[in-house]
Design an enzyme around this catalytic site. Structure first.
Site, mmCIF file in Angstrom:
data_model
loop_
_atom_site.group_PDB
_atom_site.id
_atom_site.type_symbol
_atom_site.label_atom_id
_atom_site.label_comp_id
_atom_site.label_asym_id
_atom_site.label_seq_id
_atom_site.Cartn_x
_atom_site.Cartn_y
_atom_site.Cartn_z
ATOM 1 N N ASP A 63 0.826 -1.213 0.000
ATOM 2 C CA ASP A 63 0.000 0.000 0.000
ATOM 3 C C ASP A 63 0.858 1.260 0.000
ATOM 4 O O ASP A 63 1.906 1.316 0.655
ATOM 5 C CB ASP A 63 -0.892 -0.027 1.245
ATOM 6 C CG ASP A 63 -1.760 1.204 1.363
ATOM 7 O OD1 ASP A 63 -2.588 1.431 0.462
ATOM 8 O OD2 ASP A 63 -1.612 1.943 2.356
ATOM 9 N N GLU B 297 1.360 -0.448 -5.108
ATOM 10 C CA GLU B 297 0.437 0.650 -5.406
ATOM 11 C C GLU B 297 1.285 1.917 -5.415
ATOM 12 O O GLU B 297 1.602 2.463 -4.359
ATOM 13 C CB GLU B 297 -0.664 0.758 -4.354
ATOM 14 C CG GLU B 297 -1.685 1.832 -4.705
ATOM 15 C CD GLU B 297 -2.287 2.544 -3.495
ATOM 16 O OE1 GLU B 297 -3.299 3.242 -3.674
ATOM 17 O OE2 GLU B 297 -1.743 2.422 -2.384
#
Length: 727
Positions: free
Chosen positions: A406, A459
């Site tokens: 993330d 990401e």
């Protein structure tokens, strides 16, 4: 032997007040001359005796501190028996046991290279020196004292003060009789005094929120039966494989309304969710973070227990049941992993030992302004070791097939979301976070080197070079990267009224300029259906029929485009409203004809994608893609060729993003002969008007669009069709 001759009054007072930091130097068995003397601290005991060889030997209380006892006993193992009123309690003295952590563990922890940190730290149910119990170990280098507390010692930090292990900063203790299910925390006296009780940074289980204690969980001994999958998964995660990911927030995917709307357990998801994903043809499930987290509204992105699967859905072995069930059906499991920041909850990592230990002390480096969270100090070897080991932990202990990391962009840049003067440059005066970059490279090198067939996914929303390129060539070493630019551009285009799309035609083609610079995944994730953005269906312009047609055409564009695929739950049947983490996916909506049509369409796209090498083998290679028509802005038409390996027949994708049917649209094709309409988003079974080329297309040896053959093709309004070569 009187107690005061063994324990000085000053020492006894410090023990009773919880001020002594080395009870192993005072308590337990001691040799004094030729005698064995036991010293014990037993708060609340009226009397205390040692049991040796079936005989009891009374221990005398110290006059000044009557909760401290001592006495001579025969040499050999002993147990303690305390009496208070009419109650008696017999137990093993933790201070008679030696250390558990060995010299190799100490060395690797101190060096920051202990790849399997969880095997040394945390709470482990073991047999030690012939006795069953739990070994606790925690890193707190600046603490003056660390104790384990729980129901087993009345949460009294004076009772079980841990042993400091040299210069490593690790404290440990073996507690006999403590086992599976025990709740515990660490009581830490920092440089400036007593801290709030802390959960275990390497704890394998947690209490149900809002309770915050760690739970002893024995994570050993699971009987995995997924050997076949583990041998084959390298091919399932490869750049040449069809990868179509179903992103899931497990807490709101489906609920048990007959039981008060409770969330699914891991075991229930092993049936319901795995069945559904298999039926829909997705190749992988990606879970929003399942590490323990205190606040439901964070969706798991503010974790406190990085080593604990959240108890919201069941204990750790049931999460393994879910992973194994997916593997049995040929479905991979990916986890969102959050090494970029952590919350400031007092029971967590924040100022863990009374100092900025896991985080930076300077808020310009250690505080994340967007999320009110703390940022790891990646330059501290023990902290980067903690994170890298955690990545390996999920892959090894839970057989997870990959990690989606993330908010990588927030890690790569020191000035991320900061104004001038609010950040600290690196040693070269630049904005790159060199320590975070090094940690990510080491993480990828470690997990790919240690575990076969896995994937890591970044990401990452900037143009940072080489995210999915090997570390030895200067890259970050990820297997894949989310293509955020493609997602932003194409969603911006598709939400426009068709009459204006011709003015933004190249938003749909721009991604091909860099489509092969990384190994991309095309993400329509949870972030696209929250915070006022509306659902995917909400973004589509026009009347109801046009909105569904637009969405089908867009999904066809996505599945025909180079890159692996990811779709968030509910998007597969055009959920009409935003995702709500406190509810569930509106499954009743999925039964309505238009929505059911979209659902069937996504299933058929997955089936076609998986069965057609041209649509996936070269997702990440430039020679697998060729434009037929990229510049027909006036008609908002796009057409391209997808190619697989040398023996694979090509596929052709054609999109019409206007509500105008185009008959006899001349399309260049790579080969003459029969072409089959493999999928048509306007088919009646998907909710369309059934216009198109149902009987197939015969391409003639007549050059067009730079191709040696061509055919007249019907393009339904707001549609995508995919043609596959048959002859």
């Amino acid at each position: 032997m009187p107690s005061k001759e063994v324990v000085s009054p000053q020492t006894a007072h410090r023990i009773a007040q919880g001020e002594h930091d080395d009870l192993f130097s005072v308590l337990g068995p001691r040799r004094i001359g030729k005698k064995t003397v036991v010293v014990a601290f037993a708060p609340g005991a009226g009397s205390l005796s040692a049991l040796v060889g079936g005989k009891a030997f009374d221990l005398a209380p110290l006059a000044e501190e009557p909760e401290i006892f001592s006495g001579e006993i025969p040499e050999g193992p002993y147990r303690l028996r305390s009496r208070s009123g009419g109650d008696a309690h017999t137990y093993d003295d933790p201070y008679r046991f030696g250390p558990v952590i060995g010299e190799v563990d100490e060395y690797l922890i101190g060096e920051g290279t202990h790849r399997r940190l969880w095997t040394a730290l945390g709470a482990h149910v073991i047999e030690h020196e012939g006795t069953r119990g739990t070994h606790f170990a925690v890193w707190a280098p600046n603490a003056r004292r660390v104790s384990v507390v729980g129901d087993f010692n009345s949460w009294d930090g004076r009772r079980h003060v841990m042993r400091r292990r040299g210069s490593t900063g690790v404290w440990e203790i073996f507690l006999p009789g403590v086992g599976e299910g025990a709740a515990y925390k660490y009581e830490i006296v920092g440089p400036d005094g007593l801290l709030p009780l802390k959960a275990d940074p390497v704890g394998f289980g947690s209490q149900h929120p809002p309770e915050t204690a760690s739970i002893v969980r024995d994570i050993s001994g699971y009987g995995w039966k997924d050997a076949k999958w583990m041998e084959e998964r390298r091919g399932r995660n490869a750049r040449t494989a069809p990868i179509s990911v179903y992103e899931v927030h497990l807490g709101s995917w489906r609920r048990r309304h007959e039981e008060g709307g409770r969330m699914l357990s891991y075991k229930e998801a092993a049936e319901d969710l795995v069945d559904y994903v298999d039926e829909m043809g997705f190749t992988h499930i990606e879970f929003l973070p399942l590490s323990e987290h205190p606040f439901d509204g964070s969706w798991g992105y503010q974790p406190v227990g990085l080593y604990a699967p959240t108890i919201r859905h069941g204990p750790p072995h049931e999460f393994r049941d879910l992973v194994e069930a997916a593997h049995k059906r040929g479905i991979g499991v990916l986890l969102d992993w959050v090494p970029g920041h952590f919350p400031s909850d007092v029971h967590g990592l924040a100022r863990f030992d009374g100092t900025a230990l896991y985080e930076h002390a300077d808020p310009r480096e250690g505080f994340h302004q967007d999320w009110n969270t703390l940022i790891y100090n990646y330059g501290r070897v023990e902290v980067s070791n903690y994170l890298i080991s955690n990545a390996l932990y999920w892959l090894e202990e839970y057989h997870v097939d990959g990690l989606r990391v993330d908010a990588v962009a927030s890690m790569l840049y020191r000035d991320y979301s900061r104004k001038e003067g609010e950040w600290v440059p690196n040693i070269h005066g630049g904005r790159e976070n060199l320590e975070a970059i090094s940690m990510l490279q080491r993480m990828n090198t470690t997990v790919y080197g240690e575990v076969g067939g896995i994937m890591t996914v970044a990401e990452e929303s900037t143009s940072f070079p080489g995210v999915s390129r090997p570390v030895d060539t200067g890259g970050l070493g990820f297997g894949y990267k989310w293509n955020m630019g493609w997602m932003n551009d194409t969603l911006n285009y598709i939400q426009r009224e068709p009459v204006y799309r011709k003015h933004h035609h190249h938003q749909m083609t721009f991604g091909l300029h860099y489509a092969f610079s990384e190994n991309f995944i095309l993400p329509i994730s949870h972030d696209e259906v929250v915070h006022g953005k509306g659902s995917m269906l909400d973004r589509m312009p026009g009347n109801d029929w046009e909105r569904f047609a637009n969405l089908r055409a867009y999904y066809g564009f996505m599945w025909g485009h180079p890159g692996k695929k990811l779709l968030f739950m509910g998007c597969e049947f055009a959920q009409p409203g935003e995702w709500q983490q406190s509810g569930e996916v509106p499954w009743e909506i999925a039964e309505r004809p238009a929505h059911k049509g979209i659902q069937r369409y996504v299933r058929d796209l997955n089936t076609l994608y998986r069965a057609t090498p041209a649509l996936h083998v070269k997702d990440c290679d430039a020679d697998g893609f060729q434009w037929i028509e990229a510049n027909d802005a006036e008609n908002s038409v796009y057409a391209w060729i997808r190619r697989g390996g040398p023996q694979d027949q090509p596929a052709v994708v054609i999109c019409n993003f206007t509500p105008v049917e185009r008959r006899d649209w001349l399309c260049g094709l790579p080969s003459p002969g029969r072409w089959r309409e493999a999928i048509n988003s306007d088919a009646e079974i998907y909710g369309g008007g059934n216009r198109g080329n149902m009987g197939g297309i015969i391409a003639r040896q007549e050059e067009s669009h730079g191709q040696p053959a061509s055919a007249r093709v019907t393009l339904p309004p707001l549609s995508t069709i995919i043609l596959t070569y048959e002859d």
